[in-house]
Write an enzyme that holds these catalytic residues in place. Structure first.
Site, PDB file in Angstrom:
ATOM      1  CE  LYS A 238      -2.221  -1.105   3.780  1.00 51.60           C
ATOM      2  NZ  LYS A 238      -1.584  -2.422   4.018  1.00 51.60           N
ATOM      3  CB  THR A 239       3.738   2.321   2.113  1.00 49.62           C
ATOM      4  OG1 THR A 239       3.001   2.163   3.331  1.00 49.62           O
ATOM      5  CG2 THR A 239       4.610   3.555   2.221  1.00 49.62           C
ATOM      6  CB  ALA A 240       5.216   0.206  -2.617  1.00 50.64           C
ATOM      7  CD  GLU A 263       3.044   0.901   9.083  1.00 49.17           C
ATOM      8  OE1 GLU A 263       2.866  -0.232   9.556  1.00 49.17           O
ATOM      9  OE2 GLU A 263       2.666   1.236   7.949  1.00 49.17           O
ATOM     10  NE  ARG A 272       9.206   1.364   2.249  1.00 46.72           N
ATOM     11  CZ  ARG A 272       8.183   0.546   2.443  1.00 46.72           C
ATOM     12  NH1 ARG A 272       7.072   0.701   1.724  1.00 46.72           N
ATOM     13  NH2 ARG A 272       8.240  -0.417   3.338  1.00 46.72           N
ATOM     14  CD  GLN A 384      -2.973  -2.544   8.081  1.00 45.05           C
ATOM     15  OE1 GLN A 384      -3.207  -3.411   7.230  1.00 45.05           O
ATOM     16  NE2 GLN A 384      -1.749  -2.258   8.467  1.00 45.05           N
ATOM     17  N   GLY A 407     -17.849   0.172   9.382  1.00 43.02           N
ATOM     18  CA  GLY A 407     -18.542   0.184   8.103  1.00 43.02           C
ATOM     19  C   GLY A 407     -18.704   1.579   7.562  1.00 43.02           C
ATOM     20  CE  LYS A 446     -19.193   4.370  -1.857  1.00 47.84           C
ATOM     21  NZ  LYS A 446     -19.401   4.845  -0.473  1.00 47.84           N
TER      22      LYS A 446
END
Length: 518
Positions: A238-240, A263, A272, A384, A407, A446
């Site tokens: 996700k971070t990449a 994080e 990175r 997450q 939700g 979505k």
């Protein structure tokens, strides 16, 4: 005796109703901003002409009048308007009497005197706007006084005070300076101008580009005021993915962007970015053991990256109050076009608010959507997924019900995107026998503004980045088989003209299939 007390109370009530809500004098010795005669003239005009309220109802609210008596009279007028009843001296008096507020409004005689203050409602809109200006000044004074009192309290949270002040000022602007309606001719000309502007854009983008051609064809870029949730299990990259998108938007398209990393530290994020930009093995950057030509490559390749309009904040346990304050300042000072939060579950809610974690996450997601609308920029929040994905059989593709802790994340988001790498689960081929090693799927589950699709990207683990899939692989199809590829393949020969690929997306042809997972 009791009757005397009632008379005294009645006279006291009427006296208080003639006084402003606070003292005429401010701490600076200045006169409080209000005009009693102007208030009387406006109320009198409203009771003289039946259509006068139509000219001021969007300008004035009860609090626009400083005297409580005048506020009650205006509320009575609004109540009559809501019931579609006529508005005049008699009906307003009757409405106040039925609600038990006639004494607070200083009685029937005073209301009669109001109608004698003016001859017509010819200038009522101008007078109403003058009252609005006085009202805004009083609200600003009240905000300043409240902030001053709170600032003296030793237990006050300074960041919460900053957020309260900024939010209060924003609400004053939103509540009092309303946009008026527009005629069809002016709206039509604006729409045509926007269409012409979009026609002149050869890349077809209307939002902030992600830099991934196949994804931008579906989304036309990350759209303004949208909350985009990017979710996936740990290790999916996700971070990449967001760092690759951040780099593409800032470096290739010059879009100022901010990332709030809860994080990882800012130095880790930059390492990175360096690994992806210079295509240097991330494991070597951890040790710093680079050869001479690799150091030269690092310096050459990252020159443009160092000048990019990227802003990184690595404050741990960032609260939603701090986030809003920082984003407002970045918008004012650098005109940021996109905000990324990595990741949502590490954020803290408003201090002092009780409730379980699910309610806190719901409040955070709702606040992020409000922030996107307030600044009119896309906000991308990483999230997450629950462990239900791991216990599920089959290919373990995530679904909306896997969103962790609330939700309301799904409800508030304009787009929900899942990141999925099948080789993470030891899957080397898809259901049609096509190799999936070194690939990542962007699953749009979505989309309020368009279709839900799945897009295939290349994942290069040693460089910790995602890139466009090469056109010569898998027959040149960036879409996952069976998920709407025909809708976007009318002109296959013109695919590359939709968006100009960035350098970061075109330097990975030598990537190995056995790259380690990220």
């Amino acid at each position: 005796m009791n009757e005397d007390k009632m008379n005294i109370n009645r006279r006291t009530s009427r006296y208080n109703a003639t006084k402003p809500n606070v003292s005429d004098s401010t701490p600076l010795g200045k006169k409080r901003p209000y005009d009693i005669e102007l208030e009387q003239a406006v109320l009198g005009a409203l009771m003289l002409e039946k259509d006068a309220l139509n000219d001021v109802i969007e300008i004035l609210k009860p609090e626009s009048f400083d005297l409580e008596a005048h506020q009650r009279i205006y509320k009575a007028i609004l109540a009559l308007f809501a019931k579609s009843e006529p508005i005049d001296l008699l009906t307003v008096t009757a409405q106040l009497r039925s609600s038990g507020e006639l004494d607070i409004a200083k009685g029937a005689i005073y209301i009669t005197q109001l109608t004698q203050r003016v001859n017509s409602a010819a200038n009522i809109e101008y007078h109403a706007r003058l009252l609005l200006q006085y009202s805004i000044k009083r609200e600003l004074i009240n905000i300043s006084n409240q902030i001053q009192r709170d600032s003296y309290e030793e237990t006050s949270d300074v960041f919460e005070l900053l957020d309260k002040m900024e939010q209060a000022l924003f609400e004053v602007s939103e509540m009092n300076i309303r946009k008026n309606f527009s005629g069809m001719s002016s709206i039509m000309s604006d729409a045509i101008a926007e269409l012409e502007s979009m026609r002149d854009q050869v890349d077809g983008l209307t939002g902030v580009p992600s830099g991934f051609s196949s994804l931008d064809r579906i989304t036309s870029g990350w759209q303004k005021s949208d909350l985009i949730i990017l979710a996936g299990r740990p290790g999916m990259g996700k971070t990449a993915f967001v760092l690759s998108s951040l780099r593409n938007a800032a470096v290739d398209f010059g879009k100022p962007s901010a990332i709030f990393s809860l994080e990882m530290s800012s130095v880790q994020l930059v390492k990175r970015l360096i690994s992806a930009e210079a295509e240097l093995d991330s494991s070597k950057l951890k040790t710093g053991k680079l050869s001479e030509h690799e150091w030269k490559k690092l310096v050459d390749k990252t020159a443009k990256l160092s000048e990019a309009p990227i802003f990184i904040d690595d404050t741990p346990a960032l609260s939603i109050l701090e986030l809003r304050a920082k984003c407002r300042r970045l918008k004012a000072q650098h005109d940021i076009q996109m905000v990324i939060i990595d990741y949502l579950q590490l954020m803290a809610g408003e201090s002092g608010k009780n409730g379980n974690r699910e309610q806190e996450i719901a409040m955070i997601s709702r606040s992020l959507k409000q922030l996107a609308k307030e600044l009119n920029i896309p906000v991308i929040a990483l999230s997450q997924l629950s462990r239900a994905v791991e216990t599920r059989g089959g290919d373990k593709r995530p679904q909306l019900s896997d969103l962790r802790e609330s939700g309301s994340i799904e409800q508030d988001a304009d787009m929900v995107i899942f990141l999925y790498r099948p080789e993470y689960y030891g899957i080397t081929e898809d259901e049609e026998g096509v190799p999936v090693t070194g690939t990542g799927e962007v699953m749009i589950e979505k989309n309020r503004h368009g279709a839900t699709e799945r897009v295939r990207l290349k994942f290069i683990g040693k460089y910790t980045k995602f890139t466009d899939w090469e056109s010569d692989d898998f027959g040149g199809n960036d879409f996952i088989p069976g998920f709407g590829e025909n809708d976007f393949m009318e002109d296959p020969g013109n695919r590359s003209s939709i968006i100009v690929g960035s350098k970061i997306n075109n330097q990975d042809k030598g990537a190995r299939r056995d790259d380690p997972p990220f």
